[in-house]
Motif scaffolding. Sequence first.
Motif, PDB file in Angstrom:
ATOM      1  N   HIS A 213       0.859  -1.182   0.000  1.00 40.92           N
ATOM      2  CA  HIS A 213       0.000   0.000   0.000  1.00 40.92           C
ATOM      3  C   HIS A 213       0.897   1.234   0.000  1.00 40.92           C
ATOM      4  CE1 HIS A 213      -3.296  -2.670   0.859  1.00 40.92           C
ATOM      5  NE2 HIS A 213      -2.844  -2.974   2.062  1.00 40.92           N
ATOM      6  N   ILE A 214       0.466   2.296  -0.685  1.00 41.44           N
ATOM      7  CA  ILE A 214       1.228   3.544  -0.699  1.00 41.44           C
ATOM      8  C   ILE A 214       0.327   4.682  -0.233  1.00 41.44           C
ATOM      9  CG2 ILE A 214       2.607   5.146  -2.065  1.00 41.44           C
ATOM     10  CD1 ILE A 214       3.288   2.977  -3.970  1.00 41.44           C
ATOM     11  N   VAL A 215       0.855   5.524   0.649  1.00 44.32           N
ATOM     12  CA  VAL A 215       0.133   6.698   1.144  1.00 44.32           C
ATOM     13  C   VAL A 215       1.022   7.911   0.923  1.00 44.32           C
ATOM     14  CG1 VAL A 215      -0.992   7.797   3.115  1.00 44.32           C
ATOM     15  CG2 VAL A 215      -0.998   5.293   2.920  1.00 44.32           C
ATOM     16  N   GLY A 216       0.504   8.935   0.234  1.00 41.76           N
ATOM     17  CA  GLY A 216       1.292  10.127  -0.038  1.00 41.76           C
ATOM     18  C   GLY A 216       0.555  11.393   0.341  1.00 41.76           C
ATOM     19  N   HIS A 217       1.278  12.357   0.889  1.00 40.33           N
ATOM     20  CA  HIS A 217       0.698  13.666   1.224  1.00 40.33           C
ATOM     21  C   HIS A 217       1.190  14.712   0.233  1.00 40.33           C
ATOM     22  CE1 HIS A 217       0.980  17.588   3.596  1.00 40.33           C
ATOM     23  NE2 HIS A 217      -0.306  17.397   3.398  1.00 40.33           N
ATOM     24  N   SER A 218       0.282  15.538  -0.249  1.00 41.71           N
ATOM     25  CA  SER A 218       0.610  16.649  -1.134  1.00 41.71           C
ATOM     26  C   SER A 218       1.382  16.152  -2.363  1.00 41.71           C
ATOM     27  CB  SER A 218       1.399  17.702  -0.350  1.00 41.71           C
ATOM     28  OG  SER A 218       1.466  18.914  -1.061  1.00 41.71           O
ATOM     29  N   LEU A 219       2.586  16.678  -2.606  1.00 47.81           N
ATOM     30  CA  LEU A 219       3.387  16.227  -3.748  1.00 47.81           C
ATOM     31  C   LEU A 219       3.620  14.719  -3.692  1.00 47.81           C
ATOM     32  CD1 LEU A 219       5.256  16.640  -6.207  1.00 47.81           C
ATOM     33  CD2 LEU A 219       7.073  17.284  -4.599  1.00 47.81           C
ATOM     34  N   GLY A 220       3.749  14.159  -2.480  1.00 48.18           N
ATOM     35  CA  GLY A 220       3.967  12.721  -2.339  1.00 48.18           C
ATOM     36  C   GLY A 220       2.857  11.891  -2.948  1.00 48.18           C
ATOM     37  N   GLY A 221       1.623  12.400  -2.909  1.00 51.80           N
ATOM     38  CA  GLY A 221       0.513  11.684  -3.526  1.00 51.80           C
ATOM     39  C   GLY A 221       0.601  11.678  -5.042  1.00 51.80           C
ATOM     40  N   VAL A 222       1.070  12.788  -5.614  1.00 53.74           N
ATOM     41  CA  VAL A 222       1.261  12.862  -7.064  1.00 53.74           C
ATOM     42  C   VAL A 222       2.382  11.917  -7.488  1.00 53.74           C
ATOM     43  CG1 VAL A 222       1.916  14.371  -8.986  1.00 53.74           C
ATOM     44  CG2 VAL A 222       0.397  15.226  -7.192  1.00 53.74           C
ATOM     45  N   ILE A 223       3.449  11.874  -6.699  1.00 57.11           N
ATOM     46  CA  ILE A 223       4.562  10.959  -6.983  1.00 57.11           C
ATOM     47  C   ILE A 223       4.077   9.513  -6.968  1.00 57.11           C
ATOM     48  CG2 ILE A 223       6.727  10.040  -6.037  1.00 57.11           C
ATOM     49  CD1 ILE A 223       7.335  12.909  -5.081  1.00 57.11           C
ATOM     50  N   ALA A 224       3.288   9.157  -5.950  1.00 54.39           N
ATOM     51  CA  ALA A 224       2.772   7.791  -5.848  1.00 54.39           C
ATOM     52  C   ALA A 224       1.862   7.453  -7.018  1.00 54.39           C
ATOM     53  CB  ALA A 224       2.022   7.628  -4.524  1.00 54.39           C
ATOM     54  N   ARG A 225       0.968   8.383  -7.361  1.00 49.03           N
ATOM     55  CA  ARG A 225       0.054   8.132  -8.488  1.00 49.03           C
ATOM     56  C   ARG A 225       0.822   7.985  -9.796  1.00 49.03           C
ATOM     57  NH1 ARG A 225      -4.646  12.259 -10.819  1.00 49.03           N
ATOM     58  NH2 ARG A 225      -5.068  11.040 -12.718  1.00 49.03           N
ATOM     59  N   TYR A 226       1.831   8.832 -10.012  1.00 51.35           N
ATOM     60  CA  TYR A 226       2.633   8.754 -11.231  1.00 51.35           C
ATOM     61  C   TYR A 226       3.347   7.404 -11.315  1.00 51.35           C
ATOM     62  CZ  TYR A 226       5.528  10.665 -15.040  1.00 51.35           C
ATOM     63  OH  TYR A 226       6.123  10.900 -16.266  1.00 51.35           O
ATOM     64  N   ALA A 227       3.865   6.939 -10.177  1.00 51.07           N
ATOM     65  CA  ALA A 227       4.563   5.651 -10.165  1.00 51.07           C
ATOM     66  C   ALA A 227       3.640   4.516 -10.580  1.00 51.07           C
ATOM     67  CB  ALA A 227       5.140   5.386  -8.775  1.00 51.07           C
ATOM     68  N   VAL A 228       2.402   4.556 -10.099  1.00 53.10           N
ATOM     69  CA  VAL A 228       1.448   3.483 -10.399  1.00 53.10           C
ATOM     70  C   VAL A 228       0.866   3.640 -11.803  1.00 53.10           C
ATOM     71  CG1 VAL A 228      -0.756   2.443  -9.732  1.00 53.10           C
ATOM     72  CG2 VAL A 228       0.871   3.166  -7.963  1.00 53.10           C
ATOM     73  N   GLN A 229       0.376   4.840 -12.101  1.00 55.37           N
ATOM     74  CA  GLN A 229      -0.383   5.047 -13.336  1.00 55.37           C
ATOM     75  C   GLN A 229       0.495   5.188 -14.573  1.00 55.37           C
ATOM     76  OE1 GLN A 229      -3.408   8.173 -13.118  1.00 55.37           O
ATOM     77  NE2 GLN A 229      -2.974   8.729 -15.233  1.00 55.37           N
ATOM     78  N   VAL A 230       1.600   5.905 -14.467  1.00 51.58           N
ATOM     79  CA  VAL A 230       2.439   6.185 -15.637  1.00 51.58           C
ATOM     80  C   VAL A 230       3.579   5.174 -15.753  1.00 51.58           C
ATOM     81  CG1 VAL A 230       3.900   7.888 -16.780  1.00 51.58           C
ATOM     82  CG2 VAL A 230       1.857   8.633 -15.537  1.00 51.58           C
ATOM     83  N   LEU A 231       4.252   4.900 -14.633  1.00 47.98           N
ATOM     84  CA  LEU A 231       5.400   3.989 -14.679  1.00 47.98           C
ATOM     85  C   LEU A 231       4.996   2.521 -14.576  1.00 47.98           C
ATOM     86  CD1 LEU A 231       7.982   5.944 -12.487  1.00 47.98           C
ATOM     87  CD2 LEU A 231       7.587   6.064 -14.953  1.00 47.98           C
ATOM     88  N   GLY A 232       3.741   2.274 -14.239  1.00 47.30           N
ATOM     89  CA  GLY A 232       3.259   0.895 -14.218  1.00 47.30           C
ATOM     90  C   GLY A 232       3.720   0.079 -13.032  1.00 47.30           C
ATOM     91  N   LEU A 233       3.930   0.721 -11.882  1.00 43.89           N
ATOM     92  CA  LEU A 233       4.325  -0.004 -10.678  1.00 43.89           C
ATOM     93  C   LEU A 233       3.284  -1.068 -10.344  1.00 43.89           C
ATOM     94  CD1 LEU A 233       6.071  -0.443  -8.151  1.00 43.89           C
ATOM     95  CD2 LEU A 233       4.799   1.442  -7.069  1.00 43.89           C
ATOM     96  N   LYS A 234       3.721  -2.317 -10.217  1.00 45.03           N
ATOM     97  CA  LYS A 234       2.817  -3.431  -9.966  1.00 45.03           C
ATOM     98  C   LYS A 234       2.691  -3.709  -8.472  1.00 45.03           C
ATOM     99  CE  LYS A 234       2.589  -4.186 -14.427  1.00 45.03           C
ATOM    100  NZ  LYS A 234       1.370  -3.833 -15.202  1.00 45.03           N
ATOM    101  N   GLY A 235       1.623  -4.402  -8.125  1.00 40.95           N
ATOM    102  CA  GLY A 235       1.458  -4.889  -6.768  1.00 40.95           C
ATOM    103  C   GLY A 235       0.939  -3.876  -5.775  1.00 40.95           C
ATOM    104  N   VAL A 236       0.556  -2.686  -6.232  1.00 41.28           N
ATOM    105  CA  VAL A 236       0.019  -1.681  -5.310  1.00 41.28           C
ATOM    106  C   VAL A 236      -1.479  -1.944  -5.147  1.00 41.28           C
ATOM    107  CG1 VAL A 236      -0.315   0.774  -4.848  1.00 41.28           C
ATOM    108  CG2 VAL A 236       1.751  -0.009  -6.020  1.00 41.28           C
ATOM    109  N   ALA A 237      -1.864  -2.378  -3.959  1.00 40.72           N
ATOM    110  CA  ALA A 237      -3.273  -2.696  -3.715  1.00 40.72           C
ATOM    111  C   ALA A 237      -4.093  -1.427  -3.558  1.00 40.72           C
ATOM    112  CB  ALA A 237      -3.393  -3.568  -2.468  1.00 40.72           C
TER     113      ALA A 237
END
Length: 300
Positions: free
Chosen positions: A131-155
């Motif tokens: 699981h990933i939890v991000g605040h402010s810019l951290g949330g954008v970083i997390a979303r980019y990792a999952v949605q754009v970079l295709g990070l697998k295994g994020v529930a």
Amino acid sequence: MGALQRAVEPVGAVLHAARRPASYAGQLREALSTVITAGMWPLGFTSSDLADVGRLEALPSTVETPVLLVHGYGANKSNWLFLRRYLEQAGFARVHAFDYNPLAADIPQLAQRCAERAEQLRGRLGVERIHIVGHSLGGVIARYAVQVLGLKGVAVCITIASPHGGVRLARYGSPLAALSPLASGLQLRPDSEVMTLLRYSARPLPTRFVAYYSNLDMIVPARRAMILEPELRATNILVKDHGHLSIVLSRRLAQSVVDQLGAAEGLPGYGSPVVGLPEPAQGCHPVAGSAVSRSTRATG
């Protein structure tokens, strides 16, 4: 909409909210949270690299799935002391904070490092999910990792007061940001390549997205902190009368995050995860002014 009107938009939203007496308590909470956050900041300089994972391996944990925390712009892992305590009390002992310097890399680079840390955590702990939890810019970083970079295994990918719709103030940059051509803050402009890519690359993903927002956030106004792309079927949750910093110290926020992750893990007493509404059938249109993604309110 003129430049002046866009610049004062967050102030206007707060003035509108100020008509309610509860808003004054919310602004006081934000002021106190700013002082508390500044006071805790030196506590975030302890090691947060992979050496810390060895400690997690030895900890008994009710929940096998690790939680990766990604702080906001200019912050560090001290921002997570409050939420981390709630997670650990709920059985999430495998909590790891990812630290980064937003002036030393841009958002795609930071997202790549975040994705690498997530993969390393899963590998070292021998688990399939995270699981990933991000605040402010951290949330954008997390979303980019999952949605754009295709990070697998994020529930579950949880964002807190994150500027998914961009931040208008980022148009003007800052003295510090101007010193670095890779400054990630400049990429938070609503019309930047990063924000545009996040909008147009949205598609159905196995990861469940949850976005928390507040009505008193002057940095990231409520609608800009929501994930509104219907393809992601995100759950947008209001944490009422909190500012950009006080939301991270909110008991309601902490309990809601635990509820979301507890439900995703199937823990007793947490029920089923709240999911976004399905996309409207072709030829049908949602009610004007409503978002297809699920919107609700944090309680407790």
